[in-house]
Design a protein around this motif. Structure first.
Motif, PDB file in Angstrom:
ATOM      1  N   LEU A  22      41.113  39.577  53.896  1.00 26.96           N
ATOM      2  CA  LEU A  22      40.045  39.460  53.046  1.00 26.96           C
ATOM      3  C   LEU A  22      40.515  39.128  51.548  1.00 26.96           C
ATOM      4  CD1 LEU A  22      37.120  40.303  52.662  1.00 26.96           C
ATOM      5  CD2 LEU A  22      37.892  42.679  52.222  1.00 26.96           C
ATOM      6  N   LEU A  23      41.779  39.450  51.280  1.00 31.27           N
ATOM      7  CA  LEU A  23      42.048  38.887  49.855  1.00 31.27           C
ATOM      8  C   LEU A  23      42.358  37.344  49.957  1.00 31.27           C
ATOM      9  CD1 LEU A  23      44.708  41.848  48.852  1.00 31.27           C
ATOM     10  CD2 LEU A  23      42.574  41.202  47.737  1.00 31.27           C
ATOM     11  N   VAL A  24      42.865  36.808  51.217  1.00 35.56           N
ATOM     12  CA  VAL A  24      43.124  35.344  51.332  1.00 35.56           C
ATOM     13  C   VAL A  24      41.632  34.575  51.296  1.00 35.56           C
ATOM     14  CG1 VAL A  24      43.708  33.549  52.851  1.00 35.56           C
ATOM     15  CG2 VAL A  24      45.006  35.698  52.678  1.00 35.56           C
ATOM     16  N   LEU A  25      40.407  35.360  51.706  1.00 42.35           N
ATOM     17  CA  LEU A  25      39.334  34.799  51.668  1.00 42.35           C
ATOM     18  C   LEU A  25      38.783  34.800  50.115  1.00 42.35           C
ATOM     19  CD1 LEU A  25      36.762  33.647  53.347  1.00 42.35           C
ATOM     20  CD2 LEU A  25      35.958  35.882  53.519  1.00 42.35           C
ATOM     21  N   TRP A  26      39.134  35.929  49.617  1.00 41.64           N
ATOM     22  CA  TRP A  26      38.601  35.929  48.286  1.00 41.64           C
ATOM     23  C   TRP A  26      39.406  34.778  47.384  1.00 41.64           C
ATOM     24  CZ3 TRP A  26      39.510  41.908  46.623  1.00 41.64           C
ATOM     25  CH2 TRP A  26      38.357  42.475  47.445  1.00 41.64           C
ATOM     26  N   ALA A  27      40.474  34.807  47.609  1.00 42.86           N
ATOM     27  CA  ALA A  27      41.435  33.726  46.694  1.00 42.86           C
ATOM     28  C   ALA A  27      40.837  32.290  46.992  1.00 42.86           C
ATOM     29  CB  ALA A  27      42.647  33.755  47.181  1.00 42.86           C
ATOM     30  N   ASP A  28      40.400  32.067  48.291  1.00 41.92           N
ATOM     31  CA  ASP A  28      40.201  30.756  48.706  1.00 41.92           C
ATOM     32  C   ASP A  28      38.708  30.363  48.042  1.00 41.92           C
ATOM     33  OD1 ASP A  28      40.175  28.318  50.674  1.00 41.92           O
ATOM     34  OD2 ASP A  28      38.198  28.962  51.339  1.00 41.92           O
ATOM     35  N   LEU A  29      37.957  31.421  47.876  1.00 47.86           N
ATOM     36  CA  LEU A  29      36.585  31.232  47.189  1.00 47.86           C
ATOM     37  C   LEU A  29      36.625  31.426  45.732  1.00 47.86           C
ATOM     38  CD1 LEU A  29      34.362  33.156  49.873  1.00 47.86           C
ATOM     39  CD2 LEU A  29      34.165  30.777  49.291  1.00 47.86           C
ATOM     40  N   GLY A  30      37.812  31.788  45.335  1.00 43.73           N
ATOM     41  CA  GLY A  30      37.997  31.721  43.930  1.00 43.73           C
ATOM     42  C   GLY A  30      37.418  33.216  43.128  1.00 43.73           C
ATOM     43  N   ILE A  31      37.422  34.181  44.024  1.00 51.20           N
ATOM     44  CA  ILE A  31      37.032  35.541  43.780  1.00 51.20           C
ATOM     45  C   ILE A  31      38.225  36.383  43.416  1.00 51.20           C
ATOM     46  CG2 ILE A  31      35.853  37.879  44.585  1.00 51.20           C
ATOM     47  CD1 ILE A  31      33.950  35.839  46.315  1.00 51.20           C
ATOM     48  N   LYS A  32      37.959  36.830  42.171  1.00 46.96           N
ATOM     49  CA  LYS A  32      39.141  37.774  41.640  1.00 46.96           C
ATOM     50  C   LYS A  32      38.844  39.236  42.217  1.00 46.96           C
ATOM     51  CE  LYS A  32      40.905  34.751  37.997  1.00 46.96           C
ATOM     52  NZ  LYS A  32      41.382  33.936  38.928  1.00 46.96           N
ATOM     53  N   PRO A  33      40.134  39.901  42.393  1.00 46.59           N
ATOM     54  CA  PRO A  33      39.677  41.391  42.819  1.00 46.59           C
ATOM     55  C   PRO A  33      38.861  42.224  41.685  1.00 46.59           C
ATOM     56  CG  PRO A  33      41.948  40.614  43.439  1.00 46.59           C
ATOM     57  CD  PRO A  33      41.369  39.547  42.500  1.00 46.59           C
ATOM     58  N   GLU A  34      39.331  41.882  40.335  1.00 49.61           N
ATOM     59  CA  GLU A  34      38.365  42.616  39.428  1.00 49.61           C
ATOM     60  C   GLU A  34      36.896  42.481  39.669  1.00 49.61           C
ATOM     61  OE1 GLU A  34      40.387  39.233  37.260  1.00 49.61           O
ATOM     62  OE2 GLU A  34      41.172  40.762  38.639  1.00 49.61           O
ATOM     63  N   GLU A  35      36.415  41.329  40.250  1.00 49.81           N
ATOM     64  CA  GLU A  35      35.052  41.317  40.394  1.00 49.81           C
ATOM     65  C   GLU A  35      34.347  42.303  41.565  1.00 49.81           C
ATOM     66  OE1 GLU A  35      33.502  36.979  40.753  1.00 49.81           O
ATOM     67  OE2 GLU A  35      35.680  36.409  40.571  1.00 49.81           O
ATOM     68  N   ILE A  36      35.220  42.546  42.317  1.00 51.28           N
ATOM     69  CA  ILE A  36      34.930  43.347  43.580  1.00 51.28           C
ATOM     70  C   ILE A  36      35.130  44.785  42.764  1.00 51.28           C
ATOM     71  CG2 ILE A  36      35.626  44.049  45.738  1.00 51.28           C
ATOM     72  CD1 ILE A  36      34.587  41.340  45.615  1.00 51.28           C
ATOM     73  N   TRP A  37      36.007  45.288  42.182  1.00 55.68           N
ATOM     74  CA  TRP A  37      36.424  46.535  41.540  1.00 55.68           C
ATOM     75  C   TRP A  37      34.959  46.596  40.443  1.00 55.68           C
ATOM     76  CZ3 TRP A  37      39.089  46.124  45.253  1.00 55.68           C
ATOM     77  CH2 TRP A  37      40.330  45.615  45.307  1.00 55.68           C
ATOM     78  N   ALA A  38      34.742  45.696  40.067  1.00 51.13           N
ATOM     79  CA  ALA A  38      33.497  45.879  38.901  1.00 51.13           C
ATOM     80  C   ALA A  38      32.309  46.283  39.676  1.00 51.13           C
ATOM     81  CB  ALA A  38      33.324  44.448  38.022  1.00 51.13           C
ATOM     82  N   GLU A  39      32.055  45.617  40.845  1.00 47.85           N
ATOM     83  CA  GLU A  39      30.832  45.855  41.539  1.00 47.85           C
ATOM     84  C   GLU A  39      30.905  47.154  42.280  1.00 47.85           C
ATOM     85  OE1 GLU A  39      27.280  45.498  44.026  1.00 47.85           O
ATOM     86  OE2 GLU A  39      27.951  44.360  41.926  1.00 47.85           O
ATOM     87  N   LEU A  40      32.105  47.744  42.744  1.00 43.93           N
ATOM     88  CA  LEU A  40      32.123  49.064  43.143  1.00 43.93           C
ATOM     89  C   LEU A  40      32.045  49.966  42.046  1.00 43.93           C
ATOM     90  CD1 LEU A  40      35.101  48.621  45.581  1.00 43.93           C
ATOM     91  CD2 LEU A  40      33.010  49.032  46.264  1.00 43.93           C
ATOM     92  N   ALA A  41      32.443  49.630  40.827  1.00 46.87           N
ATOM     93  CA  ALA A  41      32.291  50.511  39.715  1.00 46.87           C
ATOM     94  C   ALA A  41      30.802  50.614  39.408  1.00 46.87           C
ATOM     95  CB  ALA A  41      33.064  49.994  38.702  1.00 46.87           C
ATOM     96  N   ARG A  42      30.159  49.488  39.545  1.00 43.83           N
ATOM     97  CA  ARG A  42      28.618  49.509  39.053  1.00 43.83           C
ATOM     98  C   ARG A  42      27.715  50.361  40.107  1.00 43.83           C
ATOM     99  NH1 ARG A  42      24.127  47.562  41.085  1.00 43.83           N
ATOM    100  NH2 ARG A  42      25.157  46.464  42.930  1.00 43.83           N
ATOM    101  N   ARG A  43      28.359  50.331  41.427  1.00 41.75           N
ATOM    102  CA  ARG A  43      27.429  51.147  42.518  1.00 41.75           C
ATOM    103  C   ARG A  43      27.966  52.736  42.366  1.00 41.75           C
ATOM    104  NH1 ARG A  43      27.984  47.421  47.837  1.00 41.75           N
ATOM    105  NH2 ARG A  43      27.292  45.638  47.089  1.00 41.75           N
ATOM    106  N   GLU A  44      29.130  52.982  41.582  1.00 40.90           N
ATOM    107  CA  GLU A  44      29.472  54.417  41.546  1.00 40.90           C
ATOM    108  C   GLU A  44      28.480  55.387  41.072  1.00 40.90           C
ATOM    109  OE1 GLU A  44      33.298  57.112  39.703  1.00 40.90           O
ATOM    110  OE2 GLU A  44      32.873  55.055  39.179  1.00 40.90           O
ATOM    111  N   GLY A  45      27.980  56.423  41.843  1.00 47.37           N
ATOM    112  CA  GLY A  45      27.083  57.448  41.474  1.00 47.37           C
ATOM    113  C   GLY A  45      25.700  56.962  41.922  1.00 47.37           C
ATOM    114  N   ILE A  46      25.664  55.703  42.602  1.00 43.22           N
ATOM    115  CA  ILE A  46      24.097  55.454  43.219  1.00 43.22           C
ATOM    116  C   ILE A  46      24.043  55.821  44.482  1.00 43.22           C
ATOM    117  CG2 ILE A  46      22.807  53.300  43.669  1.00 43.22           C
ATOM    118  CD1 ILE A  46      24.037  52.045  41.081  1.00 43.22           C
ATOM    119  N   SER A  47      23.152  56.312  44.930  1.00 46.04           N
ATOM    120  CA  SER A  47      22.900  56.643  46.447  1.00 46.04           C
ATOM    121  C   SER A  47      23.114  55.404  47.210  1.00 46.04           C
ATOM    122  CB  SER A  47      21.395  57.299  46.547  1.00 46.04           C
ATOM    123  OG  SER A  47      21.267  57.048  48.214  1.00 46.04           O
ATOM    124  N   GLY A  48      23.909  55.375  48.400  1.00 49.18           N
ATOM    125  CA  GLY A  48      23.950  54.179  49.125  1.00 49.18           C
ATOM    126  C   GLY A  48      22.635  53.766  49.684  1.00 49.18           C
TER     127      GLY A  48
END
Length: 108
Positions: A72-98
């Motif tokens: 998955l990290l290889v795929l992110w790197a290929d697409l130019g997605i940085k892990p902090e973008e994923i961490w930010a999205e997870l943080a945005r979802r924190e406390g929100i019902s699935g």
């Protein structure tokens, strides 16, 4: 004790392999095969996680999960997605019902 920073370090190593000699690095070899192959590997590792969870035990699931994270990290790197973008999205979802979060995506 290990924590999620290991993923950030791994991502840095993976990103550094982009454009490297495919004969000297499995990661560089994946990059050289292109996004379709990288995405295929993510899918394969996801399926292997399911199989491990259902019939092969925790140790095997741990191993397959590590493989899944890596690809998955290889795929992110290929697409130019940085892990902090994923961490930010997870943080945005924190406390929100699935359920609420999923419903908000279906309206987009």
């Amino acid at each position: 004790m290990m924590d999620a920073t290991v993923l950030d370090k791994l991502f840095e190593t993976i990103a550094a392999r982009k454009g490297a000699d495919p004969s000297a690095s499995y990661t560089a070899k994946l990059f050289s095969k292109g996004r379709n192959k990288i995405a295929q590997k993510v899918g394969e590792e996801g399926v292997e996680c399911v199989i491990a969870a259902l019939s092969e035990g925790n140790d095997k699931l741990v191993s397959e999960s590590a493989d899944l994270f890596y690809h998955l990290l290889v795929l992110w790197a290929d697409l130019g997605i940085k892990p902090e973008e994923i961490w930010a999205e997870l943080a945005r979802r924190e406390g929100i019902s699935g359920i609420t979060e999923k419903e908000s995506r279906s309206k987009e």
